[in-house]
Design a protein around this motif. Sequence first.
Motif, PDB file in Angstrom:
ATOM      1  N   VAL A   1     -18.867 -14.051  20.387  1.00 48.03           N
ATOM      2  CA  VAL A   1     -18.355 -13.261  19.267  1.00 48.03           C
ATOM      3  C   VAL A   1     -19.101 -13.687  18.007  1.00 48.03           C
ATOM      4  CG1 VAL A   1     -16.324 -12.665  17.896  1.00 48.03           C
ATOM      5  CG2 VAL A   1     -16.093 -13.075  20.344  1.00 48.03           C
ATOM      6  N   THR A   2     -19.686 -12.738  17.315  1.00 49.59           N
ATOM      7  CA  THR A   2     -20.495 -13.082  16.143  1.00 49.59           C
ATOM      8  C   THR A   2     -19.640 -13.484  14.949  1.00 49.59           C
ATOM      9  OG1 THR A   2     -20.577 -10.727  15.558  1.00 49.59           O
ATOM     10  CG2 THR A   2     -22.409 -11.616  16.861  1.00 49.59           C
ATOM     11  N   SER A   3     -18.503 -12.802  14.762  1.00 46.19           N
ATOM     12  CA  SER A   3     -17.628 -13.120  13.629  1.00 46.19           C
ATOM     13  C   SER A   3     -16.222 -12.606  13.922  1.00 46.19           C
ATOM     14  CB  SER A   3     -18.158 -12.492  12.335  1.00 46.19           C
ATOM     15  OG  SER A   3     -18.190 -11.073  12.447  1.00 46.19           O
ATOM     16  N   ALA A   4     -15.253 -13.130  13.179  1.00 41.23           N
ATOM     17  CA  ALA A   4     -13.871 -12.677  13.342  1.00 41.23           C
ATOM     18  C   ALA A   4     -13.741 -11.239  12.857  1.00 41.23           C
ATOM     19  CB  ALA A   4     -12.925 -13.583  12.558  1.00 41.23           C
TER      20      ALA A   4
ATOM     21  N   LEU B   1     -16.996 -19.455  17.363  1.00 41.77           N
ATOM     22  CA  LEU B   1     -16.824 -18.183  18.053  1.00 41.77           C
ATOM     23  C   LEU B   1     -18.095 -17.741  18.764  1.00 41.77           C
ATOM     24  CD1 LEU B   1     -14.672 -16.075  15.543  1.00 41.77           C
ATOM     25  CD2 LEU B   1     -13.925 -17.290  17.590  1.00 41.77           C
ATOM     26  N   ARG B   2     -19.242 -18.148  18.242  1.00 38.04           N
ATOM     27  CA  ARG B   2     -20.506 -17.733  18.861  1.00 38.04           C
ATOM     28  C   ARG B   2     -20.620 -18.254  20.293  1.00 38.04           C
ATOM     29  NH1 ARG B   2     -23.918 -15.618  15.058  1.00 38.04           N
ATOM     30  NH2 ARG B   2     -23.290 -15.961  12.885  1.00 38.04           N
TER      31      ARG B   2
ATOM     32  N   TRP C   1     -15.031  -7.004  24.041  1.00 41.87           N
ATOM     33  CA  TRP C   1     -14.981  -8.439  24.284  1.00 41.87           C
ATOM     34  C   TRP C   1     -14.379  -9.169  23.082  1.00 41.87           C
ATOM     35  CZ3 TRP C   1     -15.166 -11.598  28.256  1.00 41.87           C
ATOM     36  CH2 TRP C   1     -15.381 -12.953  28.051  1.00 41.87           C
ATOM     37  N   SER C   2     -14.760  -8.759  21.874  1.00 46.99           N
ATOM     38  CA  SER C   2     -14.188  -9.372  20.672  1.00 46.99           C
ATOM     39  C   SER C   2     -12.683  -9.098  20.596  1.00 46.99           C
ATOM     40  CB  SER C   2     -14.885  -8.834  19.423  1.00 46.99           C
ATOM     41  OG  SER C   2     -16.253  -9.184  19.403  1.00 46.99           O
ATOM     42  N   GLN C   3     -12.283  -7.894  20.978  1.00 45.17           N
ATOM     43  CA  GLN C   3     -10.854  -7.570  20.996  1.00 45.17           C
ATOM     44  C   GLN C   3     -10.123  -8.451  22.017  1.00 45.17           C
ATOM     45  OE1 GLN C   3      -9.872  -3.842  22.785  1.00 45.17           O
ATOM     46  NE2 GLN C   3      -7.787  -3.769  21.959  1.00 45.17           N
TER      47      GLN C   3
END
Length: 375
Positions: free
Chosen positions: A64-67, A59-60, A28-30
């Motif tokens: 997404v927790t962090s870049a 981002l949260r 998901w982050s990707q």
Amino acid sequence: MKFFPRSVFDAAVKQRDAEKHAKGMTCWSQFIALMFCQLGGARSLREIIGGLAASEGKLRHLGVTSAPCRSTLAYANQHRPWQLYKALFEQLVKVCQLEAQTKRRKFRFRHPVVSLDSTVIPLCLTIFDWAAYTRTKGAVKLHTVLDNRSFLPCFAVMTDGKTSDIQVARGLKFEAGTILVMDRGYEDHRWWEKLTQAGVFFVTRLKDSTSYGIAARRSHSGDPILRDEVIIVEKKKGMKGPLRLRRIEIWVEETKSTIAFVTNNFKLAAATITDIYRDRWQIELLFKALKQSLRIKTFIGTSENAVQTQIWTALIAMLLLRYLQLRSTWKWSLSNLVALLRYQLFVYRDLWAWLDAPFRPPLELETAQMALDLG
């Protein structure tokens, strides 16, 4: 990102085992990073990571927790299966087509009209050595079917640059009653015979080298229609019999020349057939928009998996943009929508309200301004 429910996305990830041996970064982050690359206009891994890091507090809200760091994203693009994003594209097509059914209807008849074509995406052979096209050039080819009612791509497949258009076309299936529009690169009389037997209509052009006989001349309305005739194309090996087609020749005032179309539809008016072929230009505009507005000409990875992943996310972004155009009451051009949307990616405001009135301040600001004025 609400178009992609996390439960459905996670199920697709699990089905393809896409996060096998993953460390420190989810699919998901990707996906968020790649969509930021497309919609935000980021030109490199460094710009993607920097842009996301600059908005890390927001981002949260996207889950997404962090870049991610640059090396982690590069590794994910190289190793995580691009088939995941192909599946997402196919899922989003179904969602968008439901909205498109109530929209644009250029022609009076009810037959669905689709255009079939391909575009070559050039690659540097010294860097993308897996994408051999000619002795000195590399390339991949994107084959696409466009729904002409909504301008939404409804099917796509990628091949190496050497794969011929007709080779891909033979493997496609179309519903009976569909009108398929294509250029002369798809001339294959055996395939045309199969389309006719399946109840699929087509509008295309003959190559200059194709020989045929005139069986009958039909009456027509005149200018710009010069001829409307029934032709017979000789039987070839593998065909059940000679191919009976309709040939329409028109005068093009802009170029001071003639152009001829062939079709297996004998009921529609010659002028309608002409308009159908002219509508094929929409797929050319789609390819132009992909290459000019999204990241499909320069790549952030050099492996085949990374290139496929970036192209499929570009197609997903294009579907989203077309869908926003359909839903909006504002008369957006695609290039203008892409340009202004880049400035709104991390702005807290109602998306649909902004689409319908892009130059009007958010409702919260209007309310606050009214309170100040009254005070």
